[in-house]
Design a protein around this motif. Structure first.
Motif, short mmCIF file in Angstrom:
data_model
loop_
_atom_site.label_atom_id
_atom_site.label_comp_id
_atom_site.label_asym_id
_atom_site.label_seq_id
_atom_site.Cartn_x
_atom_site.Cartn_y
_atom_site.Cartn_z
N PRO A 1 -9.75 1.27 -6.20
CA PRO A 1 -9.72 1.39 -7.66
C PRO A 1 -9.12 2.74 -8.06
O PRO A 1 -9.36 3.75 -7.40
N HIS A 2 -8.38 2.69 -9.14
CA HIS A 2 -7.69 3.89 -9.62
C HIS A 2 -8.61 5.10 -9.73
O HIS A 2 -8.22 6.23 -9.44
N HIS A 3 -9.85 4.87 -10.17
CA HIS A 3 -10.72 6.03 -10.43
C HIS A 3 -11.38 6.57 -9.17
O HIS A 3 -12.02 7.62 -9.23
N CYS B 1 -6.60 -3.12 -5.42
CA CYS B 1 -7.89 -2.40 -5.45
C CYS B 1 -9.00 -3.17 -4.74
O CYS B 1 -10.17 -3.05 -5.13
N GLU C 1 -2.19 0.44 -4.49
CA GLU C 1 -3.57 0.39 -5.00
C GLU C 1 -4.57 -0.13 -3.97
O GLU C 1 -5.25 -1.14 -4.20
N ARG D 1 -10.75 8.57 -6.72
CA ARG D 1 -9.85 9.61 -6.20
C ARG D 1 -10.20 10.03 -4.79
O ARG D 1 -9.32 10.35 -3.98
N ALA E 1 -2.46 13.86 -11.89
CA ALA E 1 -3.57 14.25 -11.02
C ALA E 1 -3.68 13.28 -9.85
O ALA E 1 -3.87 13.69 -8.71
N ARG F 1 -13.43 -1.45 -1.94
CA ARG F 1 -14.29 -0.70 -2.85
C ARG F 1 -15.54 -0.25 -2.12
O ARG F 1 -15.91 -0.82 -1.11
N VAL G 1 -4.72 6.58 -17.34
CA VAL G 1 -5.03 6.50 -18.76
C VAL G 1 -4.15 7.42 -19.60
O VAL G 1 -4.08 7.26 -20.82
N SER H 1 -2.81 2.22 -13.49
CA SER H 1 -4.02 2.25 -14.32
C SER H 1 -4.28 3.62 -14.93
O SER H 1 -5.33 3.82 -15.54
#
Lengths: 397, 397
Positions: free
Chosen positions: A230-232, A199, A227, A234, A263, A202, A256, A254
């Motif tokens: 960051p996972h979030h 990740c 990765e 998208r 997704a 960024r 949740v 990562s």
């Protein structure tokens, strides 16, 4: 045939450093039912996870995980799914619930396998357990020369695939190129080279930073890029997949929960879905994700970096995938990881690993090794004891 | 100008029942910096949330939330976003982190608003704060006759919108029809009728169960159907949206983070996105979601059911939406909710509510009311005290 007790063992090295190395502490779970017991491991922060199991209720959708587990029936695989579903509903508003549930769910499968004298992969509905192509998980060397040595060592050790990650990679594209070429040279032309950038890219330039490496990734014949963002983020995953369709992206560790993983797989057009059974909710959701990944022409891969208990459990959900499929194999177990379950599984001369042919998960936990690592927790509310760590060895009770 | 201290106050009614009523306990957060203080409220399980703030580190991506907060700069709105981003990264593998962060983030906005003498909605980048159309949140009566009475009362009380939910609804389609018609009759033809079914339809027949009500929902002119399915059942949401495009679906209160909420909004084609600032990460992510919802022709709505501190904070992220927009208004505050911040906001004769014109969130917390509700927590690890609840009133220190 109900769950009588769930015990948590919070283990830790004396000092935790800030590397993203999840084997520095561990939360082991023991489930007991009649005379049977099973073991699992959460890949999760121990104290918040223990709190999520024992906390006072807040309301009907924010219940302690214990409410869905203690006293629940455990006689057939459907009972484990019922526990999972009850936790998802009763603890829906308790974010940490799924992390602690993961280790419990794995321990339930282990217990049920021993009880029914079946390996867990079979209880998960699979007819065959095939070996998998182990990839050695390694860090980039501080210099390309050191990376070259590591790659040569992986090659001569018989690995058909190796993953390099973290370290200095991702900061300077010139140096990154040297690192990639060194890794490829050391592995030789045939072994699969995987790259995990942890990740590192960024912010607003993330996709541009990744795209700048596309040619060197192709030139080094990188099998997957793991990765990049960051996972979030998208949006970054989606934009990169659209801009660089020739690069196969891996991700998902990562996630949740299983819906989040699905997704990401679809949004990012992942070619490799990496699932950590120790935080996604356990082996049942992992199995569903393996089936969903197969249907989406995406390869399911275990994510594991702690003990062989976690490793062998993580192989069960995709046991019936063919032996060309990759599996993460932590080549060098940490001190704590070794203490938990020893070295239960090693690659054969063809670089393949295979789930041991035993009932349950197939790995024993030796609690006598663990006493020196145990951290004892005590929680009181209004001066009444809510939770106290159990003794890890019966002898020390 | 850095954060000097974060204090948590775990408040609870003496007895918690299993209704999905989040006002039975509360986790209040006080942030202090120099001589300023700010307050926020987490909509989250108190003990696991406190644990997520103070727990020992597990590794570099599983850090206690405290690491990103204590000592962080707090002089401008960008500083709050920096704290949010640092927590998302440093505590990425700690599921409960975002829940405890939510209350802290809200308290930071409150503190910064007081420090800069600005209301929080303005600090969030908005030019105007418009009133909103309050909807009264009510439970269906046990019988249609009781629902009729409740609806008449809401109508005569001046509400232009009312939401009925839970109770007996969803189990029998004949009875459901009677309930809907009673609610519509009581509200009269003009008031908006919202229906919250509390995720009652589950499992393989979930979409069929919902679809069976489509005609009665249209006949009663239901403005939105809220949470027909469990939040995580994306497939059901998507199938229902495809099959019944004439029914506007509301959801999102259970989203675990802003990406999860966005994914649900798009997957389910939500017409109303309900966000609880107290668990989604605070007001910054809520503001981003309000902007994203506007762009998707979806109406952002606050979700709040606890105190007026939480209510007024939850209105800030969409302050600049027009006054025809709906806002959840808990008509009957619980005993604990009232104790936290009293009744700080009431609908005007046109049924509108407005954020108080004050610096910060605009609501005061009276700690002297709260002593009788405080639950004191003490956590020790290896016999050393990791955490102990602070006194809620300075006088009782």
């Amino acid at each position: 045939m109900v769950i009588d007790a769930v015990d948590f063992f919070y283990l830790s090295m004396p000092r935790i450093n800030l590397d993203v190395d999840g084997s520095q502490d561990a939360l082991l779970v023991r489930v007991r039912s009649n005379n049977d017991e099973g073991w699992g491991e959460c890949e999760a922060a121990p104290l918040p996870s223990i709190s999520a199991f024992f906390c006072p209720p807040s309301h009907g959708a924010c219940l302690p995980v214990a409410d869905a587990v203690i006293g629940a029936r455990l006689a057939a695989p459907a009972d484990i799914d019922a526990i999972y579903q009850a936790t998802r509903v009763g603890s829906e508003r308790l974010a940490q619930a799924i992390h602690v549930l993961s280790g419990i769910e794995i321990a339930c499968w282990d217990l049920l396998g021993k009880r029914l004298q079946e390996p867990v992969w079979a209880l998960l509905g699979q007819k065959t357990s095939y070996p998998k192509t182990a990839y050695a998980s390694l860090l980039f060397g501080e210099t390309p020369t050191l990376t070259l040595e590591k790659a040569r060592h992986a090659n001569t050790s018989g690995y058909r695939a190796a993953k390099f990650g973290w370290g200095p990679f991702g900061k300077d594209s010139g140096e990154d190129r040297d690192q990639l070429m060194a890794a490829r040279e050391g592995l030789g032309p045939d072994a699969l080279l995987l790259v995990d950038v942890g990740c590192i890219w960024r912010g607003p330039n993330a996709v541009e930073d990744a795209t700048r490496r596309r040619e060197m990734l192709v030139e080094a014949n990188v099998h997957w890029l793991e990765e990049p963002f960051p996972h979030h983020d998208r949006v970054a995953y989606r934009n990169f997949a659209n801009q660089c369709p020739e690069i196969s992206v891996a991700g998902g560790e990562s996630a949740v929960n299983e819906e989040d993983a699905l997704a990401l797989m679809h949004d990012a057009n992942l070619r490799f879905l990496q699932i950590d059974a120790g935080c996604i909710g356990g082996l049942g959701p992992s199995r569903r994700l393996a089936i969903a990944a197969n249907a989406a022409d995406c390869q399911f891969v275990n994510h594991t970096f702690t003990s062989d208990l976690a490793l062998v459990a993580s192989l069960a959900p995709f046991a019936d995938n063919g032996s060309e499929h990759l599996a993460e194999y932590p080549e060098e177990l940490s001190e704590l990881g070794t203490a938990i379950a020893g070295r239960s599984i090693t690659p054969n001369t063809a670089g393949k690993i295979q789930i041991p042919d035993c009932p349950g998960i197939g790995v024993d936990v030796d609690t006598s090794n663990l006493l020196i690592y145990q951290r004892t927790v005590k929680i009181t509310i209004d001066d009444e004891v809510l939770y106290q760590s159990p003794p890890i060895c019966e002898d020390h009770a």
